[in-house]
Scaffold this motif. Sequence first.
Motif, PDB file in Angstrom:
ATOM      1  N   GLU A   1      -6.865  -9.647  -3.787  1.00  0.00           N
ATOM      2  CA  GLU A   1      -7.721  -9.387  -2.621  1.00  0.00           C
ATOM      3  C   GLU A   1      -9.143  -9.906  -2.871  1.00  0.00           C
ATOM      4  O   GLU A   1      -9.729 -10.568  -2.007  1.00  0.00           O
ATOM      5  CB  GLU A   1      -7.744  -7.880  -2.303  1.00  0.00           C
TER       6      GLU A   1
ATOM      7  N   GLU B   1      -9.197   0.238   4.108  1.00  0.00           N
ATOM      8  CA  GLU B   1      -8.957  -1.198   3.967  1.00  0.00           C
ATOM      9  C   GLU B   1      -8.095  -1.713   5.124  1.00  0.00           C
ATOM     10  O   GLU B   1      -8.395  -2.743   5.733  1.00  0.00           O
ATOM     11  CB  GLU B   1      -8.268  -1.459   2.626  1.00  0.00           C
ATOM     12  N   GLU B   2      -7.047  -0.975   5.441  1.00  0.00           N
ATOM     13  CA  GLU B   2      -6.179  -1.384   6.557  1.00  0.00           C
ATOM     14  C   GLU B   2      -6.959  -1.351   7.878  1.00  0.00           C
ATOM     15  O   GLU B   2      -6.836  -2.278   8.692  1.00  0.00           O
ATOM     16  CB  GLU B   2      -4.958  -0.446   6.643  1.00  0.00           C
TER      17      GLU B   2
ATOM     18  N   LEU C   1     -16.260  -5.677   3.528  1.00  0.00           N
ATOM     19  CA  LEU C   1     -15.447  -6.198   2.430  1.00  0.00           C
ATOM     20  C   LEU C   1     -16.139  -5.954   1.090  1.00  0.00           C
ATOM     21  O   LEU C   1     -15.478  -5.668   0.087  1.00  0.00           O
ATOM     22  CB  LEU C   1     -15.157  -7.690   2.658  1.00  0.00           C
TER      23      LEU C   1
ATOM     24  N   PHE D   1     -10.060 -11.561   0.570  1.00  0.00           N
ATOM     25  CA  PHE D   1     -11.332 -11.190   1.192  1.00  0.00           C
ATOM     26  C   PHE D   1     -12.201 -12.417   1.502  1.00  0.00           C
ATOM     27  O   PHE D   1     -12.797 -12.491   2.582  1.00  0.00           O
ATOM     28  CB  PHE D   1     -12.093 -10.159   0.334  1.00  0.00           C
TER      29      PHE D   1
ATOM     30  N   VAL E   1      -9.221  -4.480   7.793  1.00  0.00           N
ATOM     31  CA  VAL E   1      -8.611  -5.805   7.644  1.00  0.00           C
ATOM     32  C   VAL E   1      -7.623  -6.168   8.756  1.00  0.00           C
ATOM     33  O   VAL E   1      -7.658  -7.292   9.277  1.00  0.00           O
ATOM     34  CB  VAL E   1      -7.924  -5.894   6.246  1.00  0.00           C
TER      35      VAL E   1
ATOM     36  N   HIS F   1      -9.118   4.623   0.086  1.00  0.00           N
ATOM     37  CA  HIS F   1      -9.306   3.166  -0.019  1.00  0.00           C
ATOM     38  C   HIS F   1      -8.305   2.402   0.847  1.00  0.00           C
ATOM     39  O   HIS F   1      -8.679   1.497   1.602  1.00  0.00           O
ATOM     40  CB  HIS F   1      -9.190   2.703  -1.477  1.00  0.00           C
TER      41      HIS F   1
ATOM     42  N   ASP G   1     -15.078  -0.417  -4.165  1.00  0.00           N
ATOM     43  CA  ASP G   1     -13.950   0.506  -4.410  1.00  0.00           C
ATOM     44  C   ASP G   1     -13.082  -0.013  -5.553  1.00  0.00           C
ATOM     45  O   ASP G   1     -12.661   0.741  -6.425  1.00  0.00           O
ATOM     46  CB  ASP G   1     -13.027   0.617  -3.180  1.00  0.00           C
ATOM     47  N   HIS G   2     -12.794  -1.327  -5.523  1.00  0.00           N
ATOM     48  CA  HIS G   2     -11.916  -1.905  -6.546  1.00  0.00           C
ATOM     49  C   HIS G   2     -12.500  -1.721  -7.949  1.00  0.00           C
ATOM     50  O   HIS G   2     -11.766  -1.468  -8.898  1.00  0.00           O
ATOM     51  CB  HIS G   2     -11.694  -3.409  -6.286  1.00  0.00           C
TER      52      HIS G   2
ATOM     53  N   LEU H   1     -15.277  -2.528   0.045  1.00  0.00           N
ATOM     54  CA  LEU H   1     -13.926  -2.435  -0.523  1.00  0.00           C
ATOM     55  C   LEU H   1     -13.883  -2.997  -1.943  1.00  0.00           C
ATOM     56  O   LEU H   1     -13.165  -2.498  -2.812  1.00  0.00           O
ATOM     57  CB  LEU H   1     -12.916  -3.176   0.364  1.00  0.00           C
TER      58      LEU H   1
ATOM     59  N   HIS I   1       0.838  -1.210   0.000  1.00  0.00           N
ATOM     60  CA  HIS I   1       0.000   0.000   0.000  1.00  0.00           C
ATOM     61  C   HIS I   1       0.871   1.259   0.000  1.00  0.00           C
ATOM     62  O   HIS I   1       0.581   2.229  -0.700  1.00  0.00           O
ATOM     63  CB  HIS I   1      -0.911   0.020   1.230  1.00  0.00           C
TER      64      HIS I   1
ATOM     65  N   HIS J   1      -5.279  -5.858  -6.119  1.00  0.00           N
ATOM     66  CA  HIS J   1      -6.686  -5.921  -5.711  1.00  0.00           C
ATOM     67  C   HIS J   1      -7.412  -7.098  -6.352  1.00  0.00           C
ATOM     68  O   HIS J   1      -8.416  -7.564  -5.818  1.00  0.00           O
ATOM     69  CB  HIS J   1      -7.412  -4.567  -5.828  1.00  0.00           C
TER      70      HIS J   1
END
Length: 188
Positions: free
Chosen positions: A94, A173-174, A113, A99, A177, A169, A119-120, A116, A45, A91
Amino acid sequence: MTETSIHTRQGLPTEMQILLRDYPREAWPDHPDFAESIQNWMGAHQMFRRLGEIVHGSTQQVIERNMDPEAYAKRLGQYGNLLVQNLHGHHGWEDRAFFPELTRADARFSGGLDMLETDHEELDALLDRLTTAANRYLKLSDMSPKDAPAELPALLKETGAIGGFLERHLTDEEDLVVPILLHHKLRG
Ligand SMILES: [Fe+2]
Ligand SMILES: [Fe+2]
């Protein structure tokens, strides 16, 4: 209603912070289960943030005539490509593997999730626009250099959009997760 759109939300929505309250960001580095693989994932990241800054900063510099157009074209090709390719790989993995593993470990966060993953999808569209604008610029700087600068404002718009998007994002995400990983000792 919960604000989940990346364009309007101000951080990880409150109801997705159930574990973040027990595992605040400041405490991650000292946690015994803050494994190397988690640190590597966060390191990726950090690399995306940095690549985004390089591409955007260089575009600003060439517009302000503080960078030679040839040097800029080289940087744009090299770092822009790294950013786009690595983000797609990251991603994609992910969505496919990471995920689903997290959802199996703790179903309470499937909504987060999903957010997220949405978002992707938006990120894909953003990266496509960036690629199109960058390729147009690079092609012109090759075939007709005097016309290339006219493309820079459009390119700057895309490089600027990536930075803001990534900051939101990657941070959210961090925040979602890492507490799941620590709580369930998934990498420790
Ligand atoms: Fe990520
Ligand atoms: Fe992601």
